[in-house]
Design a protein around this motif. Structure first.
Motif, short mmCIF file in Angstrom:
data_model
loop_
_atom_site.label_atom_id
_atom_site.label_comp_id
_atom_site.label_asym_id
_atom_site.label_seq_id
_atom_site.Cartn_x
_atom_site.Cartn_y
_atom_site.Cartn_z
N ASP B 46 0.82 -1.20 0.00
CA ASP B 46 0.00 0.00 0.00
C ASP B 46 0.86 1.25 0.00
OD1 ASP B 46 -2.61 -1.20 0.09
OD2 ASP B 46 -2.09 -1.87 2.13
N ALA B 47 2.04 1.10 0.54
CA ALA B 47 2.97 2.25 0.54
C ALA B 47 4.38 1.75 0.81
CB ALA B 47 2.58 3.28 1.60
N ILE B 48 5.37 2.56 0.37
CA ILE B 48 6.77 2.22 0.62
C ILE B 48 7.40 3.33 1.46
CG2 ILE B 48 9.04 1.79 -0.43
CD1 ILE B 48 7.63 0.82 -2.90
N LEU B 49 8.09 2.92 2.51
CA LEU B 49 8.88 3.87 3.31
C LEU B 49 10.33 3.64 2.92
CD1 LEU B 49 7.19 3.32 6.75
CD2 LEU B 49 7.19 5.46 5.47
N LEU B 50 10.97 4.69 2.42
CA LEU B 50 12.27 4.49 1.78
C LEU B 50 13.32 5.44 2.35
CD1 LEU B 50 13.48 2.90 -0.67
CD2 LEU B 50 12.95 4.91 -2.05
N ASP B 51 14.41 4.84 2.83
CA ASP B 51 15.58 5.64 3.22
C ASP B 51 16.33 5.97 1.93
OD1 ASP B 51 17.58 6.87 4.62
OD2 ASP B 51 18.56 5.02 5.26
N LEU B 52 17.14 7.04 1.93
CA LEU B 52 17.83 7.41 0.69
C LEU B 52 19.22 6.78 0.60
CD1 LEU B 52 16.84 11.12 0.06
CD2 LEU B 52 15.98 9.05 -1.01
N GLY B 53 19.99 6.87 1.69
CA GLY B 53 21.36 6.34 1.63
C GLY B 53 21.36 4.84 1.83
N LEU B 54 21.16 4.11 0.75
CA LEU B 54 21.04 2.64 0.87
C LEU B 54 22.22 1.94 0.21
CD1 LEU B 54 17.29 2.28 -0.10
CD2 LEU B 54 18.27 1.89 2.18
N PRO B 55 22.59 0.77 0.73
CA PRO B 55 23.60 -0.01 0.04
C PRO B 55 23.09 -0.50 -1.31
CG PRO B 55 23.22 -0.82 2.28
CD PRO B 55 22.14 0.16 1.96
N ARG B 56 24.01 -0.72 -2.21
CA ARG B 56 23.79 -1.31 -3.52
C ARG B 56 23.04 -0.38 -4.48
NH1 ARG B 56 21.43 -7.15 -2.96
NH2 ARG B 56 22.05 -7.35 -5.13
N GLN B 57 21.99 0.29 -4.01
CA GLN B 57 21.29 1.20 -4.90
C GLN B 57 20.67 2.31 -4.06
OE1 GLN B 57 18.75 0.43 -8.72
NE2 GLN B 57 17.43 0.13 -6.95
#
Lengths: 459, 219
Positions: B46-57
């Motif tokens: 229903d929704a995504i909570l996303l951090d910006l500084g992530l490994p790999r991408q």
């Protein structure tokens, strides 16, 4: 000798110029006065000589007309009282024949002191009534009559004094004019300097722009250039500082966010297990922020210039041994073997900073070495200087990352972000202030990481 | 709501997963950008909570990839980057909200509901169906003005069916909207929840579509 406070180039230049002008004008005035004096002396001498010859002619005339004795007596009578300010005596070769004295003066001149020498004429000085009078003596052409005449110096001196005042007054006036003009010129010359100083002085502490070099005289240019270079350095230092503060604030957000979230979850915990797990995470988050703050402080301390009074003779082996002991327990918990091959390696360093460096190296190694791994700390003296190496057989740092890992808050991509990202920055910084060099390479058998710090010889 | 949480920091990630679960959401937690993108394409979030500084991408890349391919669910950025530039860039690249760490869990929940509401095309916070009224923020349900007590899962199921009014939802879809990967699900869990909802709100509310699933018809 230290210069007095508030020493002014302008004032000094002005004073020197005025002194110089005064000396020149003074010399000129003295020379002037002397020339005037000589000219007036000559003039007076000429008039003295004229009077003498006039009297001689008069005496000759009277003697020719009335005989020697009567003539001279007549002359004496005619010239009594003598011309103001004059005294004279006329002599025949045998005797004082006639004498006259200026009005108001006392007795006639005394007998001549000078012998009847061969000179035809002669100027000199004689003392009359305690004053020095200009005197002149001469013969008439047939050398039958000799006259001595002396003149009171009063009028002569008064004229000289007048001339002296004129010359001195003129010089003083010119000097005053010159001083004003010099002040104007010097002030105008120094104006660009004042402008530059004012433009710098009016700045706020935020304004670190370069000082404008347009209109700055060539002599002052090196100063302004040096100032600009200093401003540039301050600017870049401030920028680094600001970026660091911003980075530090940014880095603190993450553990703070974890603390906040965990605290909220703890408040709303649905069961005991959740409560306990969350509390543990909360504690870990608090520990992490504490460590970050400690690392920031360590970095700030290492950032300060190193003072000589903190430098000691330090054996790298001693520092390594101490840190190995401190980390022994943690290594055991991590299941990592901690080894030291310690040979003496003496250098001059701040022991506290060295400990920080070795602690960070060991901390990093322990953080990234998997259980069953091995960490070796080695110290020793090499030809180029004492060296400390910390080697692990962990995942290693890929070649392109080996320089970037020294940047503040830089973490290897794809890593669980448990470190502060400051450890190697601190190591690099401590090395820098000691003039040591840090290098990262792969460990033995191209596995793991080997960080080596090469110090300078203890000298 | 079924949420995908992408956060590489262990402590924050675990706290968020637990905290959002406390608010009644089913949360899947991933720690890297590549896995997050795959999971988003795969799952029914229903929704995504996303951090910006992530490994790999990087998080920004995840957003632009998903949006490029027409991914529609709300994406909320949670980050410690707080520069205006970052916010503008994040929102412009297709994120629905930008939340700076540290944040309040309640507020995060409210922002999630708001984003979800907008995605569902509603302007009202409450969902009304006949004499049934659902307040997602307070997690309260009333029938003819009287409060009805529902469990968290029952509430989520009711909301889900109401948000998909007129469309049949399969048992798998319903399960996915209620449970994260870690949950042990009884095979008849959905039937049990539906049974309870019918008991509390009336047996005609949810219609069984034979061998397909369940649906709440438009009123």
């Amino acid at each position: 000798m230290p210069e007095p406070r508030g020493w002014s180039l302008r004032t000094r230049l002005l004073v020197l110029l005025v002194c110089l002008a005064a000396a020149l004008f003074g010399t000129s005035a003295v020379l002037n006065w002397r020339a005037h004096h000589e000219a007036s002396d000559r003039l007076f001498d000429d008039s003295l000589r004229g009077s003498a010859h006039l009297l001689l002619q008069l005496a000759e005339h009277e003697m020719a007309e009335h005989g020697e004795v009567l003539g001279l007596a007549l002359l004496q009578a005619e010239t009594q009282p003598g011309p103001a300010g004059f005294h004279f005596q006329i002599w025949t070769p045998d005797m004082l024949a006639a004498a006259g004295a200026g009005a108001g003066s006392g007795s006639a001149l005394q007998a001549p002191l000078l012998p009847f020498a061969a000179e035809v004429e002669r100027f000199g000085w004689t003392t009359v009534n305690g004053a020095s009078w200009r005197s002149y003596s001469t013969w008439n052409r047939p050398r039958t009559l000799h006259i001595q005449i002396a003149q009171e110096p009063t009028r002569h001196a008064a004229l000289d004094r007048l001339a002296l005042w004129r010359i001195a007054g003129g010089a003083a006036f010119l000097l005053a004019m010159a001083a004003v003009l010099m002040w104007v010129v010097v002030d105008a010359t120094f104006r660009p300097l004042h402008r530059t100083a004012a433009s710098v002085g009016e700045r706020s502490e935020q304004d670190l722009r370069e000082v404008d070099t347009a209109g700055v005289p060539r002599e002052v240019r090196p100063l302004v250039d040096a100032l600009n270079r200093l401003l540039l350095r301050i600017r870049s230092a401030l920028q680094t500082e600001r970026r660091f503060t911003a980075d530090a604030a940014h880095e603190l957000r993450t553990p703070l966010a974890a603390i906040r979230a965990n605290a909220q979850v703890l408040v709303a915990a649905r069961d005991q297990a959740e409560r306990e797990a969350t509390a543990r995470d909360l504690l870990a988050s608090v520990d992490r922020s504490t460590r970050l703050v400690e690392q920031l402080l360590a970095l700030a301390r290492a950032d300060q210039p190193l003072h000589d009074d903190k430098l000691r003779e330090v054996d790298l082996a001693d520092v390594a041994r101490e840190q190995l002991a401190v980390h022994r327990d943690r290594a055991e918990q991590c299941g990592v073997e901690l080894r030291g091959t310690l040979q003496p390696g003496a250098t001059r360093a701040d022991p506290a900073l060295l400990s920080v460096m070795v602690r960070n190296l060991l901390d990093n190694a322990l953080r990234y070495t998997p259980p069953g791994g091995r960490i070796t700390v080695a110290t020793g003296a090499h030809e180029e200087g004492p060296v400390l190496t910390v080697e692990d057989d962990g995942p290693g740092i890929p070649e392109p990352e080996r320089e970037r890992v020294f940047e503040r808050f830089h973490r290897l991509p794809g890593q669980k972000a448990t470190g502060s990202g400051l450890g190697l920055s601190i190591v690099r910084r401590v090395a820098d202030v000691h003039g040591a060099r840090v290098a990262i390479a792969a460990g033995e058998g191209e596995k793991g990481t080997r960080v080596s710090v090469r110090f300078r010889q203890a000298a | 709501m079924r949420l995908l949480l992408v956060e590489d920091d262990e402590h924050i990630g675990r706290a968020l997963q637990t905290g959002l679960a406390q608010q009644g959401h089913a949360v899947d937690w991933l720690q890297d950008g590549v896995a997050a993108e795959l999971a988003a394409r795969d799952g029914q979030y229903d929704a995504i909570l996303l951090d910006l500084g992530l490994p790999r991408q990087d998080g920004m890349q995840v957003i632009s990839h998903l949006r490029r391919d027409g991914y529609a669910a709300p994406i909320l950025i949670i980050t410690s980057r707080d520069e205006i530039r970052d916010r503008v860039e994040g929102l412009d690249s297709g994120a629905d909200d930008f939340i700076v760490k540290p944040f309040d869990l309640e507020e995060l929940g409210a922002r999630l509901r708001a984003a979800h509401r907008r995605a569902m095309g509603r302007s009202q916070a409450a969902v009304v169906h006949g004499d049934i009224r659902i307040d997602p923020a307070a997690r309260q349900v009333t029938r003819a003005g009287l409060a009805v007590s529902l469990t968290g899962r029952e509430f989520m199921l009711l909301l889900h069916l109401l948000e998909h009014r007129g469309h049949v939802r399969t048992r798998a879809q319903l399960q996915e909207s209620l449970y994260n990967w870690n949950s042990d699900i009884e095979s008849n869990a959905i039937e049990v929840h539906v049974h309870n909802l019918r008991r509390k709100l009336g047996k005609d509310l949810i219609r069984t579509v034979h061998s397909q699933g369940y649906v709440i018809d438009n009123a």
